[in-house]
Structures are given as structure tokens and as C-alpha cells.
Design an enzyme around this catalytic site. Structure first.
Site, short mmCIF file in Angstrom:
data_model
loop_
_atom_site.label_atom_id
_atom_site.label_comp_id
_atom_site.label_asym_id
_atom_site.label_seq_id
_atom_site.Cartn_x
_atom_site.Cartn_y
_atom_site.Cartn_z
N ALA A 11 -34.89 -64.99 85.08
CA ALA A 11 -35.92 -65.74 85.80
C ALA A 11 -35.94 -67.25 85.48
CB ALA A 11 -37.28 -65.10 85.52
N GLN A 64 -26.54 -55.70 82.29
CA GLN A 64 -26.77 -57.00 81.66
C GLN A 64 -26.88 -56.88 80.14
OE1 GLN A 64 -28.36 -55.86 84.36
NE2 GLN A 64 -29.14 -57.51 85.66
N ASP A 75 -39.92 -61.20 84.83
CA ASP A 75 -39.63 -61.98 86.03
C ASP A 75 -40.90 -62.47 86.71
OD1 ASP A 75 -37.17 -60.15 85.61
OD2 ASP A 75 -36.52 -61.81 86.88
N ASN A 127 -40.32 -56.58 85.32
CA ASN A 127 -39.07 -56.90 84.60
C ASN A 127 -38.01 -55.92 85.08
OD1 ASN A 127 -37.71 -58.54 82.58
ND2 ASN A 127 -37.59 -56.70 81.35
O1 MRU Z 1 -31.61 -59.27 87.61
P1 MRU Z 1 -31.63 -60.20 86.44
O2 MRU Z 1 -30.46 -60.05 85.54
O3 MRU Z 1 -31.86 -61.64 86.88
O4 MRU Z 1 -32.91 -59.73 85.64
C1 MRU Z 1 -33.26 -60.39 84.45
C2 MRU Z 1 -34.44 -59.80 83.78
O5 MRU Z 1 -35.01 -58.82 84.20
C3 MRU Z 1 -34.96 -60.56 82.60
O6 MRU Z 1 -35.55 -59.69 81.68
C4 MRU Z 1 -36.02 -61.56 83.08
O7 MRU Z 1 -35.49 -62.36 84.11
C5 MRU Z 1 -36.48 -62.44 81.99
S1 MRU Z 1 -35.21 -63.54 81.49
C6 MRU Z 1 -35.76 -64.52 80.23
#
Ligand code: MRU
Length: 371
Positions: A55, A206, A247, A257
Site C-alpha cells: 500500500a 509475497q 491496505d 489486508n
Molecule cells: O497485493 P499486495 O502485495 O500489494 O498486498 C500487500 C499487503 O497486503 C500488505 O500487507 C499491505 O499493503 C501493507 S504494506 C506495508
């Protein structure tokens, strides 16, 4: 943070001042590739393809996207078109809208000739603020980890503090330092022994690809587990606390999230494991209250479930199919953890129970509702 000992941010203006450069996260962990993006369209594509993701980083990238748009054409029409194209890339992380609104509010009153410089300054400011916010989250979270470490020692329980995290909310998901992992880095720097259970985070992995890579780069002990293992570890007392990112967090503390976060929060609740959310203020949506009904959840391609990509023994990248050709798939990218399952939220202003989030940020709440 460091890559092979050299400090990097995840995004920065190119030295020639005509582009932005990113660490291409679609190539990690098997290759470290810096990619140059010269247009707002290229930035939008990089966000949609998750070459930049997380995010806070999505927000920073959108800011630089508007700068590149203003380099090409500083008209009102071009500003509106670029902001719309960037906003359409990913719906859940509110940082995207926040960054676009912040930069647009700076640019709109200006004459076109002044916009490129102002956009660059605004984008740089968002990036620098993100770093400062995350360092503050790290400082506040360090106190939690220090407390666990002291209690472990007092109870005669040997071994490191055991943290569980989901997805990647480390420095790769931000401009630098990370949110959920900022306290881990701060604890590591303070000499507190720490070990991180890393959820692999299907379907895009991820955790397995990015969190494991960045922790490894910093010499932090970690173990990758399948997403289904966390509850089992919590039942056995092998997790001291969970820390995840967000997010979009609503004013009452409901947390969107990465998909699977809710199940970890349920397991943590059942096992009395503290469940923390690291939330920088740009990821809080003060206009929303009920996360379950009001937060838009990104729906991604079923190919992410049906196939998996990795490196073969020969060192090539290969994508293979897991799911029978005729089977349907359903791929929501995020879920919502209700505030009642969140022990506390770690923000740049301090640590708060979800119910007290709004009073910690009462100035932001008033600004957002007025605007
Ligand atoms: O789909 P992504 O990889 O963008 O999702 C990321 C997440 O869910 C993270 O936990 C969130 O963005 C917080 S990042 C500091």
C-alpha cells in the site's frame, strides 16, 4: 535498507531527472532488477502488474506517476486523465487515492508551467514522509518486542522473540523500512534476538518470495511456512505475537489486508496470541467505518491460483499449472479483519487500541470529513 550491503529505497527519481526507477518486485527473489519508468502509463502498468506493490509504495509510485504525467503535458486534462488511470490500477489500498488527492490538490491551483516542479516536490515529499512514518512505527513497535523479550527472559524461556507475519509489509512494500517489519528491523538493530515465521501468502507468494528475501538480506532469522501452518504454531506456543500490515483501515479499526490475514487473526484470538496491525496514517480511511461492507476488495485473475511460477533447477523461470484445466477459480486479493480481533494498531503516533484510533488522529478525522 540494504541489498548485498548497498542501501536502496524501492523507488527513486532517475539521476537524469526524466524518469523514476523501481526495484522490480515481479523479478524477486531470483533476480534483482532495477527498472526505469518514463511515463505515467508505465507507472500505472507497473502498479497493476505488481512490479511495485504494498500500500505505501503504491501511493508513492502514484505520486511519481503524476510527476511524469506533468513532464509530458501539464494541462488540466492530462492531470485528470493520469490521476484516473493511476487510481484504476488497484482498488483496495487507500494510499493510492490519498497520494493522488494530495498531489492533485497541490497542482490544480498552479499554472501549467509550474506543475512539473511542484509535482516532483510533492512526490518526493510523499516518499520522504513514508520513510519517516515507518521509522516511527519501528520505534513504537520496538517497545512491544522489547517487552516480549524481557518477559521471555524473566520466565526462563530461552530463544528469540517469535513473530508471525503475513504477506510482505516489509521495506519492499514501502519506500523504506516497512510497516509490520519496521519493529523487527528496529529490534534486530537493538540486539534483541528475533525469529520471524513467514506465511508464504498464496497465491502470489509475497511472503515466500519477498519477505523471506528481504529478511535474508538483513541477516534476520526466519522460516517460511505454508499459510495453513500459523494456527498450529500458535496452539503450540511457538508464536509470541503476530504483526501484519494493512491496505485500508477504517475509522473504527477494521483492517483490510492480504487475503488470509483474517484467518490468522481468528487463530491468534483463539490462542490468546497478541495480533498487531502496523498502520501508517495514509492507509487509514477516515471516511469509512464498517470495513466488511465498505472496503472494496480487489478481485484478481484466477491464473494466479491455477498456476505457479518459480525457478527450475537449471536456473530458468518456469510457470506450471496446478489446477485441472476445467476447474473454476475465485481470487479475492484481500480480506477484512474486524477491529474486535485486533489487539492494537501501531501507528506513527503511537500504539492504540482500535477503539481509540480516531481520538489519536482526531485532527485527520475532522480534515477528511470536512474535505
Ligand atoms: O497485493 P499486495 O502485495 O500489494 O498486498 C500487500 C499487503 O497486503 C500488505 O500487507 C499491505 O499493503 C501493507 S504494506 C506495508
Amino acid at each position: 535498507m540494504n541489498v548485498q550491503g548497498k542501501p536502496y529505497r524501492t523507488i527513486w527519481p532517475a539521476p537524469d531527472g526524466r524518469a523514476v526507477e523501481i526495484i522490480d518486485q515481479a523479478e524477486l527473489p531470483h533476480a534483482f532488477v532495477v527498472r526505469r519508468l518514463e511515463t505515467a502509463g508505465a507507472v500505472a502498468h507497473a502498479i497493476a502488474a505488481m512490479r511495485v506493490r504494498g500500500a505505501p509504495l503504491i501511493g508513492a509510485a502514484a505520486g511519481y506517476g503524476l510527476w511524469l504525467a506533468m513532464r509530458a503535458d501539464p494541462s488540466d486534462a492530462a492531470l485528470a486523465a493520469a490521476a484516473a488511470a493511476l487510481l484504476a490500477t488497484r482498488p483496495t489500498a487507500v494510499n493510492l487515492r490519498w497520494a493522488l488527492d494530495s498531489v492533485t490538490a497541490v497542482l490544480r491551483p498552479l499554472q501549467p508551467a509550474a506543475r512539473e516542479g511542484a509535482a516532483r516536490a510533492a512526490a518526493d515529499r510523499i516518499a520522504d514522509e513514508d520513510v519517516a512514518i515507518n521509522r516511527a512505527i519501528g520505534r513504537h513497535g520496538l517497545g512491544l518486542l522489547q517487552g516480549v523479550w524481557e518477559r521471555r527472559r524473566a520466565a526462563g524461556r530461552p530463544g528469540p522473540v517469535q513473530v508471525l507475519t503475513h504477506c510482505n509489509a516489509g521495506w519492499l512494500a514501502t519506500v523504506d523500512w516497512g510497516t509490520a517489519l519496521a519493529p523487527v528491523y528496529a529490534a534486530h538493530e537493538a540486539g534483541i534476538p528475533i525469529h520471524v515465521w513467514v506465511d508464504e501468502t498464496r497465491p502470489r507468494n509475497q511472503g515466500a518470495a519477498l519477505t523471506a528475501w528481504e529478511l535474508g538480506q538483513h541477516g534476520i532469522a526466519h522460516t517460511v511456512i505454508v499459510d495453513n501452518a500459523g494456527g498450529h504454531l500458535m496452539q503450540r506456543g511457538q508464536v509470541d505475537l503476530a504483526i501484519v500490515g494493512t491496505d485500508r483501515t477504517t475509522a473504527r479499526g477494521d483492517v483490510a489486508n492480504k487475503i488470509g490475514t483474517y484467518l490468522k487473526a481468528l487463530a491468534a484470538h483463539d490462542c490468546a496470541v497478541p495480533f498487531y496491525v502496523a498502520a501508517p496514517s495514509p492507509s487509514i480511511d477516515w471516511t469509512l467505518s464498517d470495513g466488511l461492507t465498505q472496503i472494496p476488495i480487489e478481485e484478481r485473475s484466477g491464473d494466479e491460483i491455477a498456476t505457479i511460477t518459480g525457478m527450475t533447477a537449471a536456473g530458468d523461470t518456469a510457470t506450471v499449472r496446478l489446477v485441472p484445466a476445467g476447474s473454476r477459480t475465485h481470487n479475492p486479493g484481500f480480506d477484512v479483519t474486524p477491529a474486535r480481533l485486533v489487539t492494537a494498531i501501531i501507528t506513527e503516533r503511537g500504539i492504540t487500541r482500535p477503539a481509540d484510533l480516531a481520538s489519536l488522529f482526531s485532527d485527520c478525522l475532522q480534515d477528511d470529513r470536512a474535505g
